[in-house]
Scaffold this motif. Structure first.
Motif, PDB file in Angstrom:
ATOM      1  N   GLN A 130       0.819  -1.210   0.000  1.00 14.45           N
ATOM      2  CA  GLN A 130       0.000   0.000   0.000  1.00 14.45           C
ATOM      3  C   GLN A 130       0.855   1.262   0.000  1.00 14.45           C
ATOM      4  OE1 GLN A 130      -2.657  -0.144   3.336  1.00 14.45           O
ATOM      5  NE2 GLN A 130      -3.177   2.029   3.134  1.00 14.45           N
ATOM      6  N   VAL A 131       2.002   1.226   0.697  1.00 12.73           N
ATOM      7  CA  VAL A 131       2.741   2.465   0.878  1.00 12.73           C
ATOM      8  C   VAL A 131       4.111   2.466   0.189  1.00 12.73           C
ATOM      9  CG1 VAL A 131       3.852   1.852   3.045  1.00 12.73           C
ATOM     10  CG2 VAL A 131       3.297   4.243   2.590  1.00 12.73           C
ATOM     11  N   ALA A 132       4.702   1.277  -0.031  1.00 13.19           N
ATOM     12  CA  ALA A 132       6.074   1.237  -0.546  1.00 13.19           C
ATOM     13  C   ALA A 132       6.120   1.382  -2.059  1.00 13.19           C
ATOM     14  CB  ALA A 132       6.753  -0.063  -0.119  1.00 13.19           C
ATOM     15  N   ASP A 133       7.255   1.912  -2.571  1.00 14.74           N
ATOM     16  CA  ASP A 133       7.488   1.967  -4.010  1.00 14.74           C
ATOM     17  C   ASP A 133       8.184   0.693  -4.473  1.00 14.74           C
ATOM     18  OD1 ASP A 133       6.577   4.709  -4.363  1.00 14.74           O
ATOM     19  OD2 ASP A 133       8.341   5.221  -3.153  1.00 14.74           O
ATOM     20  N   ARG A 134       9.184   0.308  -3.706  1.00 14.72           N
ATOM     21  CA  ARG A 134       9.893  -0.914  -4.047  1.00 14.72           C
ATOM     22  C   ARG A 134      10.057  -1.731  -2.772  1.00 14.72           C
ATOM     23  NH1 ARG A 134      15.368  -0.216  -6.802  1.00 14.72           N
ATOM     24  NH2 ARG A 134      15.741   1.419  -5.232  1.00 14.72           N
ATOM     25  N   VAL A 135      10.486  -2.969  -2.940  1.00 21.96           N
ATOM     26  CA  VAL A 135      10.681  -3.795  -1.759  1.00 21.96           C
ATOM     27  C   VAL A 135      11.941  -4.645  -1.970  1.00 21.96           C
ATOM     28  CG1 VAL A 135       9.094  -5.540  -2.651  1.00 21.96           C
ATOM     29  CG2 VAL A 135       9.644  -5.525  -0.231  1.00 21.96           C
ATOM     30  N   THR A 136      12.765  -4.693  -0.902  1.00 22.55           N
ATOM     31  CA  THR A 136      13.966  -5.530  -0.927  1.00 22.55           C
ATOM     32  C   THR A 136      13.732  -6.707   0.006  1.00 22.55           C
ATOM     33  OG1 THR A 136      15.452  -3.701  -1.416  1.00 22.55           O
ATOM     34  CG2 THR A 136      16.426  -5.618  -0.321  1.00 22.55           C
ATOM     35  N   VAL A 137      14.074  -7.907  -0.490  1.00 18.14           N
ATOM     36  CA  VAL A 137      13.819  -9.116   0.291  1.00 18.14           C
ATOM     37  C   VAL A 137      15.145  -9.672   0.803  1.00 18.14           C
ATOM     38  CG1 VAL A 137      12.807 -11.424   0.252  1.00 18.14           C
ATOM     39  CG2 VAL A 137      11.833  -9.597  -1.170  1.00 18.14           C
ATOM     40  N   MET A 138      15.167 -10.052   2.068  1.00 17.89           N
ATOM     41  CA  MET A 138      16.371 -10.657   2.649  1.00 17.89           C
ATOM     42  C   MET A 138      16.101 -12.105   3.003  1.00 17.89           C
ATOM     43  SD  MET A 138      18.079  -7.754   5.055  1.00 17.89           S
ATOM     44  CE  MET A 138      19.656  -8.598   5.045  1.00 17.89           C
ATOM     45  N   ARG A 139      17.137 -12.904   2.803  1.00 13.96           N
ATOM     46  CA  ARG A 139      17.036 -14.312   3.210  1.00 13.96           C
ATOM     47  C   ARG A 139      18.410 -14.781   3.644  1.00 13.96           C
ATOM     48  NH1 ARG A 139      14.128 -17.241  -1.144  1.00 13.96           N
ATOM     49  NH2 ARG A 139      16.048 -18.133  -1.949  1.00 13.96           N
ATOM     50  N   LEU A 140      18.496 -15.374   4.806  1.00 10.42           N
ATOM     51  CA  LEU A 140      19.734 -15.968   5.310  1.00 10.42           C
ATOM     52  C   LEU A 140      20.919 -15.016   5.217  1.00 10.42           C
ATOM     53  CD1 LEU A 140      19.250 -19.504   3.724  1.00 10.42           C
ATOM     54  CD2 LEU A 140      18.820 -18.818   6.077  1.00 10.42           C
ATOM     55  N   GLY A 141      20.700 -13.775   5.627  1.00  7.39           N
ATOM     56  CA  GLY A 141      21.802 -12.827   5.696  1.00  7.39           C
ATOM     57  C   GLY A 141      22.140 -12.172   4.368  1.00  7.39           C
ATOM     58  N   ARG A 142      21.329 -12.357   3.359  1.00  2.00           N
ATOM     59  CA  ARG A 142      21.604 -11.731   2.063  1.00  2.00           C
ATOM     60  C   ARG A 142      20.386 -10.963   1.582  1.00  2.00           C
ATOM     61  NH1 ARG A 142      25.938 -14.534  -0.374  1.00  2.00           N
ATOM     62  NH2 ARG A 142      26.586 -16.169   1.062  1.00  2.00           N
ATOM     63  N   THR A 143      20.644  -9.914   0.800  1.00  5.11           N
ATOM     64  CA  THR A 143      19.541  -9.290   0.076  1.00  5.11           C
ATOM     65  C   THR A 143      19.436 -10.036  -1.247  1.00  5.11           C
ATOM     66  OG1 THR A 143      21.167  -7.664  -0.659  1.00  5.11           O
ATOM     67  CG2 THR A 143      19.691  -7.002   1.102  1.00  5.11           C
ATOM     68  N   ILE A 144      18.305 -10.699  -1.443  1.00  3.59           N
ATOM     69  CA  ILE A 144      18.243 -11.626  -2.580  1.00  3.59           C
ATOM     70  C   ILE A 144      17.425 -11.087  -3.747  1.00  3.59           C
ATOM     71  CG2 ILE A 144      18.604 -13.707  -1.204  1.00  3.59           C
ATOM     72  CD1 ILE A 144      15.388 -13.976  -1.683  1.00  3.59           C
ATOM     73  N   ALA A 145      16.651 -10.039  -3.512  1.00  7.79           N
ATOM     74  CA  ALA A 145      15.851  -9.525  -4.634  1.00  7.79           C
ATOM     75  C   ALA A 145      15.317  -8.151  -4.301  1.00  7.79           C
ATOM     76  CB  ALA A 145      14.677 -10.461  -4.929  1.00  7.79           C
ATOM     77  N   THR A 146      15.185  -7.308  -5.300  1.00  6.54           N
ATOM     78  CA  THR A 146      14.506  -6.033  -5.135  1.00  6.54           C
ATOM     79  C   THR A 146      13.479  -5.923  -6.253  1.00  6.54           C
ATOM     80  OG1 THR A 146      16.480  -5.025  -4.187  1.00  6.54           O
ATOM     81  CG2 THR A 146      14.790  -3.543  -5.037  1.00  6.54           C
ATOM     82  N   ARG A 147      12.259  -5.562  -5.889  1.00  7.53           N
ATOM     83  CA  ARG A 147      11.175  -5.526  -6.890  1.00  7.53           C
ATOM     84  C   ARG A 147      10.410  -4.195  -6.777  1.00  7.53           C
ATOM     85  NH1 ARG A 147      13.304  -9.554  -8.304  1.00  7.53           N
ATOM     86  NH2 ARG A 147      12.473 -11.677  -8.513  1.00  7.53           N
ATOM     87  N   ASP A 148       9.919  -3.723  -7.896  1.00  7.21           N
ATOM     88  CA  ASP A 148       8.943  -2.638  -7.841  1.00  7.21           C
ATOM     89  C   ASP A 148       7.649  -3.204  -7.285  1.00  7.21           C
ATOM     90  OD1 ASP A 148      10.543  -0.712  -8.704  1.00  7.21           O
ATOM     91  OD2 ASP A 148       9.757  -0.600 -10.754  1.00  7.21           O
ATOM     92  N   VAL A 149       7.036  -2.488  -6.398  1.00 12.46           N
ATOM     93  CA  VAL A 149       5.803  -2.994  -5.793  1.00 12.46           C
ATOM     94  C   VAL A 149       4.711  -3.163  -6.842  1.00 12.46           C
ATOM     95  CG1 VAL A 149       3.914  -2.317  -4.270  1.00 12.46           C
ATOM     96  CG2 VAL A 149       6.274  -2.211  -3.457  1.00 12.46           C
ATOM     97  N   ALA A 150       4.755  -2.309  -7.860  1.00 14.59           N
ATOM     98  CA  ALA A 150       3.756  -2.389  -8.923  1.00 14.59           C
ATOM     99  C   ALA A 150       3.812  -3.737  -9.632  1.00 14.59           C
ATOM    100  CB  ALA A 150       3.977  -1.245  -9.920  1.00 14.59           C
ATOM    101  N   ASP A 151       4.991  -4.383  -9.610  1.00 16.69           N
ATOM    102  CA  ASP A 151       5.168  -5.619 -10.374  1.00 16.69           C
ATOM    103  C   ASP A 151       4.958  -6.874  -9.552  1.00 16.69           C
ATOM    104  OD1 ASP A 151       5.951  -3.847 -12.271  1.00 16.69           O
ATOM    105  OD2 ASP A 151       8.115  -4.187 -11.998  1.00 16.69           O
TER     106      ASP A 151
END
Lengths: 271, 339, 363
Positions: free
Chosen positions: A221-242
């Motif tokens: 609802q509020v974010a433009d993009r989102v970064t996902v972390m797993r096991l101590g790593r940033t594994i993906a960044t996505r546009d929220v629209a997508d």
């Protein structure tokens, strides 16, 4: 603050390949994030994925073992929280934000009290209460934070009001980057909405926001993009629209493959 | 005032009509005002009760007796208040701080040095004592109550090595000051008033005061705002030490002969007056003008007892009971506000 | 990592320093008095006295008691073993074992921690060694102490005489600066003094006698006395008695603060503040006990024991084996009495059987 345009090369904050271990435990294996000016970046991940370590490094509370942080184009090296504050990064923690026994205006200006304009009083370390009150009223009005009076103790305020006050403080201090750790965790539906609305207004003022939340609905609802972390790593960044909330959950749990190669079954990572 | 997006959801929240500018020190004013009124109330009640029994209670003699008793207790209470408000819990070594400063002062005078040397030496001695406590508390990360309990015992033992009793020269300026009066009240009453007023203003209107309150009220929040906790804690101990040092100077002026243990009798009354004044042991809260009322009330008790003609030990019984009541009220307030 | 370790080290260091300085302070207070006496009491038939000084940090008269006793033993050609109880229960108990082991014929002691006395008493009783105790009574031990009842009466009488002479016994207020925690001693010193004033000046009305708590120290006395003066605004001629000099001077100082020192006289107890350059002008006298002179009385008992006919054991304050006579002195007389170290010397060179009362209080 007026610059609300952003390009891919014009980052408010750029953190690359941050690592941090505690003894044999690798808390952060490789975390990176490019935060654009005036965007809200969600930061998600399972418990133990390294979110809080990453946040603490960005706010100066933890010193990284390796990696680079660039803020506003200049490399920085945070040794303590005040370093991050000086670089323009404000971190709002859930419980640590306000001093109950002090008023709203005193809390807003805490640690950065304006001194009196009168040179003699200034010498005596006397603060400019009138100026601080006026300015905090203006900002709170501008951001639509409704409190009865900036002069009353924050003790009697609702959780939403307190959270809004802590967030608004960032803008008042001219921060370019605000880190919010679970800002709606303890709030009801209506109060959560108020906080989310405030986050939107921060963005409108050109402030970049890193928002940690477990609530995917709120995030999209509020974010433009989102970064996902797993096991101590940033594994993906996505546009929220997508992406859908379900997609984010898939990335968090590993149901959807990561963008980078990860040692999924690595035994070196201990939660 | 605002486009009230957020309605006052909490009915307990204090309201101020139309957001009108209040008095400058409106931080917690309602609470302070309530404390001030209730203490002033019991104080007046005590005065009225005594006056009914003995109409001659309202006399300059009583005024002299009460203001004299308030003087050193009051300065010490400010020292204690600085520690309590800034989250340092309590300084149990305050009696030692008082006596070691007084001893330094009279030692300087007994060596023929002038008053203007003796007074700063007394104050600096108090600061040094505060610094010692502060360093152990801050860098040892130890509980201040335990630390000051230990330094209090240790300091007393060390003083016993160096002197059995100390006397101020009978003809020194400081001694004559201690025997004099100004505006009809004991000379030493006025430094106490000054310390209370200046301390009160400093807490309310200076950056230092604000930050001390913040550190006491919520250390984590203060730290997150970039306030250096160690520096503030150390500063509060040293500042409180300076005030205790001044108390030592005044003490030496009115006490012709004192022993290392002479400060012990202030402990209970000082802590009682501080807590009764609503200066919460949990820190971050307190008003020095309320403290002044509280000290006045405590100082009136022994005089009232004398007028009532009660057995002398009753003064201590009353003061002890008051301390318990004050701690109880403090605990009750905490529980209530914790919701 | 290194940061963490350094911080921890620094903290440990600080705690260490603090602990060490406290320990040092504690050790220094007991001083160097614990060296065992020089003469090794070989059982050669010579009468041997074991003497344990109190070792309290703020009382040099306790060490001087040892010096006086040593002089008295030398005078008699006796062996003498001195130990210090170090103001500690454990040391006092250990010292009893040492004395028994050394085979002393009798023991004199001051023990500030009387809780250990029953155990010590059992040890000596089993070993058949008679004991003289100073100031603190223990069943079965010869009690030697100052006659507090007489001290109160003597001081009060002297002050009463002054009031009779100067004010014709027109006394508006008699203030009793009490130290209730001292119990019976307070009653003797303070109460008897007030009674004695009443004996000299019987026309002082009952209601002119006022008590307040001074707790035996100047600070508390000075804090509580102002109320007493305020509560008696019309009193002009005022007398003050109390548990000790500190308590009395506290009241006199309060009178000065309230402008009530025009016509006031105090008579203290223990002589603590009656000598030196800064005697309160309104402290007209005090009662001296010559605490360092206790051994003179104890050795009178010792003489009988050494002669083979020990006296009956009197072991209470009311019925003492030997009462040290107190000495009421005016401020002027007190100024003429030599200081404590001089007194010890003079007592050592005085003929056998002389007490300090004989030396300084015969006038």
């Amino acid at each position: 603050m007026s610059d609300t345009t952003s390009t891919a090369t014009d980052f408010a904050l750029s953190a690359s390949h941050i690592t941090r271990r505690y003894g044999a435990v690798v808390a952060l294996a490789d975390a990176s994030m490019q935060l654009r000016r005036g965007e809200v970046m969600g930061l998600v991940g399972d418990n133990g994925a390294g979110k809080s370590t990453f946040l603490k490094i960005l706010s100066g509370a933890v010193i990284p073992d390796g990696g680079d942080i660039v803020v506003g184009g200049s490399p920085v090296s945070f040794r303590r929280p005040s370093d991050a504050l000086e670089a323009g990064i404000e971190t709002v923690y859930q419980d640590l934000a306000l001093v109950d026994t002090m008023s709203a205006v005193q809390n807003v200006y805490l640690g950065r009290e304006e001194l009196s304009k009168n040179p003699f009083l200034r010498l005596l370390n006397v603060v400019n209460d009138g100026g601080m009150r006026k300015r905090s009223r203006e900002v709170l009005t501008e951001l639509g934070v409704g409190i009865q009076s900036v002069n009353v103790s924050v003790k009697g305020m609702s959780g939403g009001q307190r959270q809004c006050l802590a967030i608004a403080r960032a803008l008042l201090w001219g921060r370019q980057i605000v880190i919010l750790d679970e800002p709606t965790a303890a709030l009801g539906v209506r109060e959560s909405a108020q906080v989310l609305e405030l986050i939107g207004r921060l963005r409108d003022h050109g402030v970049s926001v890193i928002l940690v939340s477990h609530n995917m609905q709120q995030l999209v609802q509020v974010a433009d993009r989102v970064t996902v972390m797993r096991l101590g790593r940033t594994i993906a960044t996505r546009d929220v629209a997508d992406i859908t909330p379900e997609g984010i959950v898939g990335l968090i749990t590993g149901a959807i493959p990561a963008d980078v190669s990860t040692p999924e079954d690595s035994a070196t990572i201990v939660h | 005032m605002t486009t009230s997006l957020i309605t006052p959801a909490d009915p307990a929240a204090p309201r101020s009509p139309g957001g009108k500018t209040r008095r400058p020190d409106s931080r917690g004013l309602p609470v302070s005002a309530r404390d001030a009124l209730s203490i002033a109330g019991v104080w007046v009640a005590l005065i009225v009760a005594t006056t009914i029994v003995r109409p001659d209670f309202l006399s300059t003699q009583s005024l002299l007796a009460i203001t004299f008793t308030m003087s050193i207790t009051g300065i010490l209470a400010v020292s204690q208040a600085i520690i309590v408000i800034s989250g340092g819990l309590l300084d149990l070594s305050l009696p030692v701080s008082l006596i070691v400063s007084a001893w330094a002062t009279v030692t300087v005078l007994n060596n023929g040095l002038p008053t203007w040397v003796a007074i700063p030496v007394g104050i600096l001695t108090g600061m040094a004592w505060g610094a010692l406590n502060g360093i152990i508390v801050v860098f040892g990360k130890l509980n201040p109550i335990i630390v000051t309990l230990a330094t209090g015992f240790g300091g007393l033992a060390v003083m016993l090595i160096f002197f059995k009793s100390a006397q101020i020269p009978a003809q020194s300026d400081l001694r004559l000051y201690g025997l004099g009066r100004f505006l009809g009240l004991p000379n030493i009453f006025w430094p106490m008033v000054m310390v209370i007023v200046l301390g009160g203003l400093a807490f309310a209107y200076t950056r230092w005061g604000r930050r001390l309150i913040a550190v006491g009220g919520n250390a984590s929040a203060a730290k997150a705002r970039g306030i250096n906790l160690r520096r503030m804690r150390l500063g509060s101990f040293i500042g409180a030490g300076a005030v205790a040092g001044l108390a030592g100077v005044m003490f030496s002026a009115v006490t012709p002969s004192f022993t290392p243990a002479a400060g012990a009798s202030f402990q209970l009354i000082v802590i009682g007056a501080v807590i009764l004044a609503g200066i919460s042991l949990s820190g971050g809260k307190g008003n020095l003008l309320v403290l002044l009322l509280s000290i006045g009330f405590f100082a009136t008790i022994p005089t009232s007892i004398a007028f009532f003609g009660l057995a002398p030990a009753w003064a201590l019984v009353f003061q002890g009971a008051l301390l318990i009541i004050a701690v109880g009220i403090d605990g009750y307030r905490l529980k209530r506000t914790a919701r | 990592m290194t940061h963490f370790t350094r911080g921890r080290l620094a903290r440990l260091g600080l705690v260490g320093v603090a602990a060490a300085s406290l320990l040092l302070a504690g050790c220094s207070t007991v001083g160097s008095t614990s060296d065992a006496g020089s003469s090794d009491a070989a059982d050669d038939g010579t009468f041997t006295v074991g003497f344990a000084v109190g070792g309290q940090p703020d009382a040099d008269w306790q060490d001087l008691q040892g010096d006086v006793a040593k002089g008295l033993a030398d005078q008699r050609g006796w062996d003498f073993v001195e130990l210090s109880n170090d103001n500690s229960e454990a040391t006092a108990t250990k010292n009893a074992d040492i004395f028994i082991q050394k085979g002393v014929d009798m023991v004199m002691m001051f023990n500030g921690q009387p809780s250990a006395n029953p155990v010590i008493a059992k040890k000596y009783a089993d070993a058949g060694i008679p004991v003289v105790t100073f100031d603190i009574a223990q069943p079965g031990w010869y009690f030697v102490g100052v006659d507090n009842a007489a001290a109160g009466t003597d001081g009060g009488t002297a002050l009463g005489e002054l009031a009779k002479e100067k004010w014709d016994c027109k006394v508006d207020l008699v203030i009793e600066a009490e130290g209730t925690a001292a119990g019976q001693i307070n009653t003797w010193r303070t109460g008897n003094a007030a009674d004695a004033i009443g004996t000299v000046c019987p026309d002082i009305p009952e209601e002119n006698y006022v008590k307040y708590e001074a707790d035996g120290n100047l600070t508390t006395s000075l804090a509580n006395a102002p109320g007493v003066f305020a509560a008696h605004p019309d009193a002009k001629n005022i007398l003050v008695v109390g548990l000790n000099d500190q308590a009395v001077v506290g009241a006199l100082q309060a009178a000065t603060q309230l402008g009530r020192d025009g016509s006031i006289m105090g008579w203290g107890q223990d002589g603590g503040l009656i000598t030196g350059p800064n005697v309160d002008p309104n402290l007209v006298g005090s009662v001296m006990y010559f605490l360092e002179g206790y051994p003179a009385s104890a050795f009178e008992i010792a003489d009988e024991i050494a002669a083979g006919n020990p006296p009956a054991v009197k072991d209470t304050g009311d019925d003492a084996a030997a009462s040290v006579k107190p000495c009421a002195v005016t401020a002027a007389e007190a100024a003429a009495i030599p200081d404590i170290n001089e007194r010890v010397k003079e007592l050592a060179s005085a003929p056998k059987g002389t007490s300090e009362y004989d030396l300084y209080c015969k006038s």
